[in-house]
Design a protein around this motif. Structure first.
Motif, PDB file in Angstrom:
ATOM      1  N   ASP A 374       3.532  -8.035  -0.536  1.00  0.00           N
ATOM      2  CA  ASP A 374       3.761  -7.610   0.808  1.00  0.00           C
ATOM      3  C   ASP A 374       3.763  -5.961   0.920  1.00  0.00           C
ATOM      4  N   ASP A 375       3.547  -5.284   0.338  1.00  0.00           N
ATOM      5  CA  ASP A 375       3.465  -3.977   0.631  1.00  0.00           C
ATOM      6  C   ASP A 375       1.645  -3.636   0.621  1.00  0.00           C
ATOM      7  N   GLY A 376       1.126  -4.571   0.553  1.00  0.00           N
ATOM      8  CA  GLY A 376      -0.231  -4.690   1.271  1.00  0.00           C
ATOM      9  C   GLY A 376      -1.204  -4.487  -0.761  1.00  0.00           C
ATOM     10  N   SER A 377      -0.515  -3.706  -1.811  1.00  0.00           N
ATOM     11  CA  SER A 377      -1.293  -3.709  -2.575  1.00  0.00           C
ATOM     12  C   SER A 377      -2.349  -5.731  -3.365  1.00  0.00           C
ATOM     13  N   LEU A 378      -3.000  -4.934  -4.004  1.00  0.00           N
ATOM     14  CA  LEU A 378      -3.889  -6.366  -4.464  1.00  0.00           C
ATOM     15  C   LEU A 378      -3.473  -7.352  -5.849  1.00  0.00           C
ATOM     16  N   THR A 379      -3.036  -8.303  -5.421  1.00  0.00           N
ATOM     17  CA  THR A 379      -2.320  -8.913  -6.639  1.00  0.00           C
ATOM     18  C   THR A 379      -3.348  -9.974  -7.293  1.00  0.00           C
ATOM     19  N   GLU A 380      -3.260 -10.660  -8.649  1.00  0.00           N
ATOM     20  CA  GLU A 380      -3.880 -11.731  -9.265  1.00  0.00           C
ATOM     21  C   GLU A 380      -3.655 -12.615  -8.612  1.00  0.00           C
ATOM     22  N   TRP A 381      -4.990 -13.187  -8.226  1.00  0.00           N
ATOM     23  CA  TRP A 381      -5.689 -15.019  -7.393  1.00  0.00           C
ATOM     24  C   TRP A 381      -5.142 -16.045  -8.552  1.00  0.00           C
TER      25      TRP A 381
END
Length: 381
Positions: A374-381
């Protein structure tokens, strides 16, 4: 007998098939692919074909050694997947040349059927219990679900409790006679893993898959020590050397992917190494019919096999599925959640070459989703 050609086919939904032809009319099929990077792997196969054309296809081990070690630079998902598909096709040729299924060449079957599990979703909680019940009604005795959606590095109590609540709902729906596995896709940080896993213990999951990313394999001991739940990993490990620290860290289930981890030859060796550590084998296989057939051939001859993943009906396969590329789809006619012993020569399937050609003419450009927090940073799919 000599190899005359290698040809790759990008086919929907996200697969890459390989056909190896010989001067004696025997054809072998393999499935070399990195999901989302099919064209890259196809290029690697084309480069490796310079060595293989004109060679004896029955020198499988020698070819494996040259293809993995002869180029000086080695390893990684692209090269290992290219070799994996080639290796599958060579074993297919060998079985057809000798008139026996591949499991006979691996020492013969140690079981009469293989238990398989089905996927039920889980990225979002809606209807996951109903999906699990539907698979049980279809005859499966084990299911696997994604444990969560996108997660923060340290997520809220509500999200953390929601993971356990999702598993609880499925357990309540199917009862204790059905196994339920959870796949985290590496979405947990180590602190989150230590927080979440004990909350799942009352529901006795079959195993928890890939709680942390493969880059943290050396730290898996902290995860396995934090819970009584069997920990599984391996879909993003490509050799027995990659698996060694995971096995030493105390995982319970090794999950090599036969289309990534060097094919039948290397998966067989990973299984033997896992057996030394009292670890079960549950090959990763959300792919097509060739990869599944190759996995089953290894499984029939592997004493420490636990269960086999299969992708029939998985959400990735919306526009094409396993059976669409087979002349006789009954080979994967699951009975009571099991696949019976496959006795046809080679990989035990007949690929519908006409349908493969037709699908390859359309091709695909499937890419892995990109998830952001929700802060725009990449996360694991």
């Amino acid at each position: 007998m000599r190899i005359t050609s290698l040809k790759t086919y990008p086919v929907a939904p996200r697969w890459l098939f390989l056909r190896i032809d010989t001067d004696e009319g025997i054809t072998g099929w393999g499935e070399p692919v990195v999901e989302g990077r099919a064209a890259t792997v196809a290029a690697a196969v084309e480069e490796l074909s310079d060595y293989l054309v004109g060679a004896d296809p029955l020198r499988i081990e020698d070819h494996w050694q040259v293809l993995t070690r002869g180029g000086f630079y080695r390893g990684g998902p692209v090269l290992s997947s290219a070799v994996a598909g080639i290796d599958q096709a060579l074993w297919d040729i060998a079985g057809k040349a000798y008139g026996v299924p591949v499991h006979r060449l691996l020492g013969g079957p140690v079981r009469d059927r293989i238990r398989v599990y089905s996927w039920i979703g889980g990225d979002t909680p809606s209807d996951v219990a109903d999906a699990a019940l539907a698979q049980v009604e279809a005859g499966f005795t084990a299911v696997k679900m994604n444990a969560s959606g996108a997660l923060r590095l340290l997520d809220t109590p509500a999200e953390t409790k929601g993971i356990a609540a999702r598993l609880a709902a499925v357990r309540e729906a199917v009862g204790d006679g059905i196994d339920v596995a959870l796949d985290f896709h590496g979405r947990l940080t180590l602190p989150m893993a230590r927080r979440v896993l004990p909350m799942l213990e009352p529901y006795l999951p079959f195993f928890v898959e890939e709680p942390v990313v493969p880059e943290l394999t050396r730290d898996l001991a902290a995860v396995t020590a934090s819970t009584s739940i069997p920990i599984a990993t391996g879909e993003r490990l490509y050799s027995r050397w990659d698996f060694r620290p995971a096995l030493e860290a105390g995982i319970a289930v090794a999950q090599p992917d036969i289309s990534h981890a060097g094919g039948i030859s290397e998966t067989r060796r990973i299984a033997a190494l896992a057996e030394v550590h009292d670890v079960s084998l549950a090959p990763h296989c959300p792919l097509g019919p060739i990869a599944l057939a190759a996995s089953l051939q290894v499984g029939f001859a592997t004493p420490n096999l636990l269960i086999q993943e299969q992708s029939l009906g998985i959400h990735y396969n919306e526009h094409a599925d396993l059976l669409d590329y087979l002349v006789d789809p009954s080979v994967f006619a699951y009975a009571d959640g099991h696949v019976p012993l496959m006795e046809a020569p080679g990989l035990g399937i007949e690929v519908d070459a006409t349908e493969v050609e037709r699908a390859a003419a359309r091709g695909h450009r499937w890419r892995s989703p990109v998830w952001r927090r929700d802060d725009g940073s990449l996360t694991e799919w």
